[in-house]
Write a protein that holds these residues in place. Structure first.
Motif, PDB file in Angstrom:
ATOM      1  N   UNK A  24       0.817  -1.217   0.000  1.00 52.92           N
ATOM      2  CA  UNK A  24       0.000   0.000   0.000  1.00 52.92           C
ATOM      3  C   UNK A  24       0.851   1.269   0.000  1.00 52.92           C
ATOM      4  N   UNK A  25       2.138   1.146  -0.337  1.00 51.36           N
ATOM      5  CA  UNK A  25       3.028   2.308  -0.363  1.00 51.36           C
ATOM      6  C   UNK A  25       3.078   2.912  -1.759  1.00 51.36           C
ATOM      7  N   UNK A  26       3.063   4.233  -1.821  1.00 52.92           N
ATOM      8  CA  UNK A  26       3.219   4.958  -3.071  1.00 52.92           C
ATOM      9  C   UNK A  26       4.475   5.818  -2.989  1.00 52.92           C
ATOM     10  N   UNK A  27       5.161   6.010  -4.114  1.00 50.15           N
ATOM     11  CA  UNK A  27       6.350   6.873  -4.104  1.00 50.15           C
ATOM     12  C   UNK A  27       5.952   8.340  -4.043  1.00 50.15           C
ATOM     13  N   UNK A  28       6.908   9.198  -3.714  1.00 54.57           N
ATOM     14  CA  UNK A  28       6.683  10.641  -3.688  1.00 54.57           C
ATOM     15  C   UNK A  28       7.684  11.319  -4.617  1.00 54.57           C
ATOM     16  N   UNK A  29       7.287  12.443  -5.174  1.00 57.78           N
ATOM     17  CA  UNK A  29       8.174  13.230  -6.017  1.00 57.78           C
ATOM     18  C   UNK A  29       9.174  13.981  -5.140  1.00 57.78           C
ATOM     19  N   UNK A  30      10.133  14.634  -5.799  1.00 57.95           N
ATOM     20  CA  UNK A  30      11.081  15.441  -5.045  1.00 57.95           C
ATOM     21  C   UNK A  30      10.391  16.560  -4.290  1.00 57.95           C
ATOM     22  N   UNK A  31       9.355  17.173  -4.890  1.00 55.78           N
ATOM     23  CA  UNK A  31       8.615  18.238  -4.214  1.00 55.78           C
ATOM     24  C   UNK A  31       7.925  17.705  -2.961  1.00 55.78           C
ATOM     25  N   UNK A  32       7.281  16.552  -3.092  1.00 48.38           N
ATOM     26  CA  UNK A  32       6.625  15.957  -1.927  1.00 48.38           C
ATOM     27  C   UNK A  32       7.647  15.531  -0.877  1.00 48.38           C
ATOM     28  N   UNK A  33       8.783  15.018  -1.352  1.00 50.27           N
ATOM     29  CA  UNK A  33       9.853  14.592  -0.436  1.00 50.27           C
ATOM     30  C   UNK A  33      10.272  15.760   0.450  1.00 50.27           C
ATOM     31  N   UNK A  34      10.353  16.937  -0.138  1.00 50.42           N
ATOM     32  CA  UNK A  34      10.727  18.115   0.641  1.00 50.42           C
ATOM     33  C   UNK A  34       9.725  18.352   1.773  1.00 50.42           C
ATOM     34  N   UNK A  35       8.426  18.322   1.463  1.00 49.13           N
ATOM     35  CA  UNK A  35       7.422  18.599   2.487  1.00 49.13           C
ATOM     36  C   UNK A  35       7.454  17.540   3.593  1.00 49.13           C
ATOM     37  N   UNK A  36       7.571  16.278   3.214  1.00 48.39           N
ATOM     38  CA  UNK A  36       7.545  15.206   4.221  1.00 48.39           C
ATOM     39  C   UNK A  36       8.757  15.299   5.137  1.00 48.39           C
ATOM     40  N   UNK A  37       9.945  15.530   4.583  1.00 50.88           N
ATOM     41  CA  UNK A  37      11.153  15.572   5.405  1.00 50.88           C
ATOM     42  C   UNK A  37      11.207  16.830   6.259  1.00 50.88           C
ATOM     43  N   UNK A  38      10.805  17.981   5.710  1.00 53.29           N
ATOM     44  CA  UNK A  38      10.795  19.210   6.500  1.00 53.29           C
ATOM     45  C   UNK A  38       9.880  19.053   7.704  1.00 53.29           C
ATOM     46  N   UNK A  39       8.721  18.452   7.476  1.00 51.59           N
ATOM     47  CA  UNK A  39       7.790  18.246   8.588  1.00 51.59           C
ATOM     48  C   UNK A  39       8.357  17.269   9.615  1.00 51.59           C
ATOM     49  N   UNK A  40       9.005  16.195   9.137  1.00 50.85           N
ATOM     50  CA  UNK A  40       9.547  15.200  10.060  1.00 50.85           C
ATOM     51  C   UNK A  40      10.653  15.782  10.922  1.00 50.85           C
TER      52      UNK A  40
END
Length: 431
Positions: A24-40
């Motif tokens: 059930x995992x989906x990949x993320x784009x570089x733009x999404x990667x930025x948001x997820x990591x900044x939040x984490x």
């Protein structure tokens, strides 16, 4: 052999998705990667949200029908039912059921509808559904509200959408509401096809980002951003953001982007002082050729070095540099940060400002049955950067700036906005 951050991410994602708990995992784009990591990595756990606010005649919205319509969208579009997370050190989206909460917000004593919405959005839980609805009931003109209106907030986690996605979500929501659709009207086969299309679009985007992370591109960004270093202090205790707005006459072609970048540079000079090179980010780009037009596969953040140490450069120089930047705009944000730091920058990856340009003439209105929503603003909401500038193209150019009052003082922010507006007026073509 060069190995990009994106290439390494693809390898990790493929291994995770083949595992027993990765179906059930989906990949993320570089733009999404930025948001997820900044939040984490944010110790305060602040969310990044993208809200739209619509005022409707009081009592005209059927909340049950609206919730069903939103869950129909979440069933159709995988990103609207997926939760962003860092799984075994890798940013991903994990799909879930298409549940979309709709909260009817009641104003506390002394509050108006917009006050109540600010309060509930400030309490946004980052681990919940990416699409949520809030309906603030009218409390009357004594609190500065429009009498006889309710305010609907359609709010998304920024890792799930961009401006292109917002337009489609608004249009699809109105159509599903009109037709009385819910999640059960999306078959299992349609959901599976939607997942496959989303995965295909993101993987094509990641392949394009990998190609855009060549040694030559990274050398370009390292040289371009060598002197960048964020100047704003860390935010303090949350406070309602400040805001200022004005309309600027503009022609049908809108604002020349290089002129807007120059104006933001001058605003940064007011806010951060001379002799600094603060980073300002803006969204740019598009989907790769042949990628399905899915919701949620979206644009990169491009970094502009708003150097304030030199006299104002000629607009032609900014325009030339900007075009050179766009030739390499697909290089993902984390690759760009790494390139800058490798070149000697002390930049952490935080942005000192944000800039967006939108065309209101292409934005659909939200119609819920026989009622048409009037798009409105709810000021005072948190902003991720110290300041954010938006330009909306309509009959005129609407220039708007919001700022984090725990970082920037009101007097300096208003002075910066006045400088920005003055330079924008002066730089626009006449006629």
């Amino acid at each position: 052999m060069h190995r990009s951050i994106t290439g390494s991410y693809l390898d990790r994602y493929q291994r995770l998705s083949r595992g027993a708990d990765g179906a059930d995992l989906l990949p993320v784009t570089g733009a999404q990667r930025r948001f997820v990591l900044v939040r984490a990595m944010d110790p305060a756990g602040r969310p990044d949200t993208v809200p739209l606010f619509f005022a409707f005649p009081s009592g005209s919205v059927d909340t049950g029908r609206l919730r069903d319509a939103a869950e129909h969208l979440a069933a159709r579009h995988p990103v609207l039912r997926a939760r962003a997370q860092v799984f075994r050190g890798t940013p991903v989206l994990r799909t879930a059921s298409p549940a979309v909460p709709l909260e009817e917000v009641r104003a506390a004593p002394g509050e108006g509808a917009r006050d109540a919405l600010r309060r509930v959005l400030g309490a946004w839980a980052v681990d919940g559904p990416p699409l949520r609805l809030f309906l603030a009931r009218d409390t009357g003109p004594e609190h500065g509200e429009h009498p006889g209106e309710d305010v609907l907030a359609v709010v998304l986690d920024h890792a799930a959408c961009d401006g292109q996605s917002l337009a489609r979500i608004v249009e699809d929501l109105g159509e599903a509401y009109l037709s009385g659709l819910d999640a059960t009207d999306v078959s299992a086969d349609e959901r599976a096809a939607g997942l496959a299309e989303y995965r295909e679009a993101v993987l094509l985007q990641l392949e394009a980002e990998h190609r855009a992370s060549s040694p030559d591109a990274l050398a370009y960004w390292g040289d371009r951003l060598r002197a960048v270093h964020e100047r704003a202090p860390l935010p303090g205790a949350p406070r309602p953001t400040g805001a200022a707005e004005l309309d600027v006459p503009g022609g049908p072609s809108g604002v020349p982007f290089a002129t807007l970048l120059d104006a933001c540079r001058s605003a940064a000079r007011v806010l951060y002082g001379a002799g600094q090179v603060p980073p300002v980010g803006y969204p740019w780009g598009g989907r790769p050729a042949g990628a399905p037009p899915v919701v949620g596969c979206f644009l990169n953040t491009v970094v502009f070095p708003a150097g304030t140490h030199e006299a104002r450069p000629a607009p032609e120089l900014t325009a030339t540099q900007w075009w050179d930047d766009l030739d390499r705009a697909d290089t993902p944000f984390d690759e760009v940060v790494h390139a800058a730091r490798t070149a000697g920058s002390r930049w952490s990856g935080a942005l000192d400002g944000l800039l967006t340009v939108d065309d209101a003439r292409r934005r659909p209105v939200l119609r819920l049955g026989g009622a048409t929503g009037r798009e409105t603003q709810v000021d005072g909401r948190p902003v991720r950067a110290p300041f954010a500038v938006s330009v909306v193209q309509g009959p005129t150019l609407r220039l708007r700036m919001v700022w984090d009052r725990s970082v920037l003082g009101d007097a300096a922010a208003r002075e910066a906005f006045a400088v920005l507006g003055g330079e924008l007026r002066a730089g626009l073509p006449v006629g």
